[in-house]
Enzyme design. Structure first.
Site, short mmCIF file in Angstrom:
data_model
loop_
_atom_site.label_atom_id
_atom_site.label_comp_id
_atom_site.label_asym_id
_atom_site.label_seq_id
_atom_site.Cartn_x
_atom_site.Cartn_y
_atom_site.Cartn_z
N VAL A 140 1.29 -3.60 3.55
CA VAL A 140 0.95 -5.21 4.26
C VAL A 140 2.60 -5.93 4.51
O VAL A 140 2.92 -6.90 4.62
CB VAL A 140 -0.42 -6.31 3.42
N LYS A 154 0.58 3.52 -2.89
CA LYS A 154 -0.67 3.86 -2.89
C LYS A 154 -0.19 5.66 -2.99
O LYS A 154 -1.04 6.94 -3.73
CB LYS A 154 -1.31 4.03 -2.03
N SER A 184 0.85 -1.17 -0.02
CA SER A 184 0.10 -0.23 -0.01
C SER A 184 0.74 0.93 -0.06
O SER A 184 0.65 2.55 -0.11
CB SER A 184 -1.11 -0.14 1.23
N TYR A 219 -2.80 -2.12 -10.52
CA TYR A 219 -2.68 -1.58 -9.68
C TYR A 219 -1.89 -2.83 -8.34
O TYR A 219 -1.07 -2.44 -7.81
CB TYR A 219 -4.62 -1.96 -8.46
N TYR A 248 -4.72 3.43 7.49
CA TYR A 248 -6.17 2.84 7.80
C TYR A 248 -7.08 3.23 9.16
O TYR A 248 -6.96 4.39 9.58
CB TYR A 248 -5.84 1.17 7.11
O1 DON Z 1 -4.74 -4.86 -2.15
C1 DON Z 1 -3.61 -5.35 -1.13
O2 DON Z 1 -4.59 -6.09 -0.61
C2 DON Z 1 -2.61 -4.53 -1.27
N1 DON Z 1 -1.21 -5.59 -2.17
C3 DON Z 1 -2.03 -4.23 -0.80
C4 DON Z 1 -3.04 -4.04 0.85
C5 DON Z 1 -2.00 -3.30 1.98
O3 DON Z 1 -0.49 -3.05 1.99
C6 DON Z 1 -2.44 -2.61 3.13
N2 DON Z 1 -1.85 -2.10 4.02
N3 DON Z 1 -1.39 -2.23 5.23
#
Ligand code: DON
Length: 309
Positions: free
Chosen positions: A255, A64, A61, A185, A237
């Site tokens: 993540v 982003k 993320s 994405y 978040y």
């Molecule tokens: O789209 C997803 O679920 C992952 N590629 C990224 C989510 C993420 O990193 C949330 N983070 N804390």
């Protein structure tokens, strides 16, 4: 400074047994849970690395923030914020329910739904290669590349993101075929970096888009202001409020275990630790940043006339 960072690392390690490595993307489950590292850069150009700062990991993320920069650069403020909002959700990062119950437009560009829309706003023929170019520039590292295994793993298991994209299509917020947007994405999330790369990027964020060493404006300051504001209010978040109170540094997690932090005093910090808490944020990273905020007086709203909090 070195001793403070070593102590931050020890403090962060004491929390690792309370979380676990992400496994909803199968490739991410292979990370070594004992890894923990920090890279801190000052505006004078000094670098302070500790622990497993060189271990590569995928941005997830954290991507982003780069995709928002690229969307604002290519499509502009009005287009981007006609499709995605600026409000924290209080829900988890991959929540779908608010798109049905609260408003059709995703709440902000830092959650999955908002990032998918942000990616769709990028105006160029090959969004991923522009994105990779931007990452290389802002991390000052030409060797940054896609981790193919993580990308394929995300692509094959990304049914939740796919559901979000098709729901957005049915509500006419996404235009055109969602598959290429999702593909970009997934690729963006799977770009591999280390804390040094991300500390350099954080340094640019912390210095209003300028490289403090050369004085070169790398990104326009109005874009950086938006990105940092959304990092502070939405970047962690449904833990953004608590983290803002405790650390008070605009930050963004992924993540994969990384966190970037654009700290006060023009300091760029990146942490890595793949063990996550229940909200999907690196548990070691969160605690190390809270520790550094206290020790170095980095909270944006701290009383700057005090020497320590
Ligand atoms: O789209 C997803 O679920 C992952 N590629 C990224 C989510 C993420 O990193 C949330 N983070 N804390």
């Amino acid at each position: 400074m070195g001793a403070i960072l070593e102590n931050a690392l020890l403090y962060g390690k004491s929390f690792l047994s309370y979380g676990k490595v992400a496994d909803y993307i199968p490739e991410l489950a292979k990370a070594d849970p004992s890894n923990l590292g920090i890279c801190l850069m000052t505006k004078e150009g000094l670098m302070y690395p500790v622990g497993n700062w060189q271990v590569p990991f995928t941005m997830q993320s954290i991507a982003k923030t780069f995709s928002l920069i690229l969307a604002l650069q290519t499509a502009g403020y009005d287009k981007v914020f006609s499709k995605v909002g600026m409000e924290p959700t209080g829900d988890c990062f991959d929540s779908i329910v608010q798109l049905e119950t609260k408003q059709l437009y995703p709440f902000n560009p830092m959650i999955n739904a908002g990032a998918i829309v942000t990616v769709s706003c990028i105006e160029c023929s090959d969004p991923f290669s522009e994105f990779l170019q931007l990452v290389k520039q802002l991390c000052f590292n030409d060797t940054v590349r896609l981790n193919e295994q993580v990308y394929l793993s995300e692509k094959h298991t990304g049914q939740r993101n796919r559901s979000i994209a098709y729901l957005l299509l049915s509500d006419h917020i996404l235009e055109g075929d969602p598959e290429p947007i999702l593909d970009s994405y997934f690729r963006m999330c799977s770009v591999e970096v280390n804390t040094q790369d991300l500390a350099r990027f954080s340094l640019i964020l912390a210095n209003d888009g300028k490289d403090p060493v050369t004085g070169k404006q790398m990104v326009e300051d109005w874009i950086i202001r938006i990105v940092k504001t959304l990092m502070l209010t939405c970047g962690m978040y449904d833990e953004s409020g608590e983290f803002a109170v405790k650390a008070g540094i605009p930050s963004k997690s992924g993540v994969g275990g990384g966190i970037i932090a654009a700290a006060d005093q023009g300091m760029g910090i990146a942490t890595y630790g793949p063990v996550l808490n229940k909200k999907g944020n690196s548990i070691g990273g969160i605690h190390m940043l809270e520790y550094l905020s206290r020790e170095l007086n980095l909270h944006y709203f701290a009383n700057k006339t005090d020497t320590a909090v």
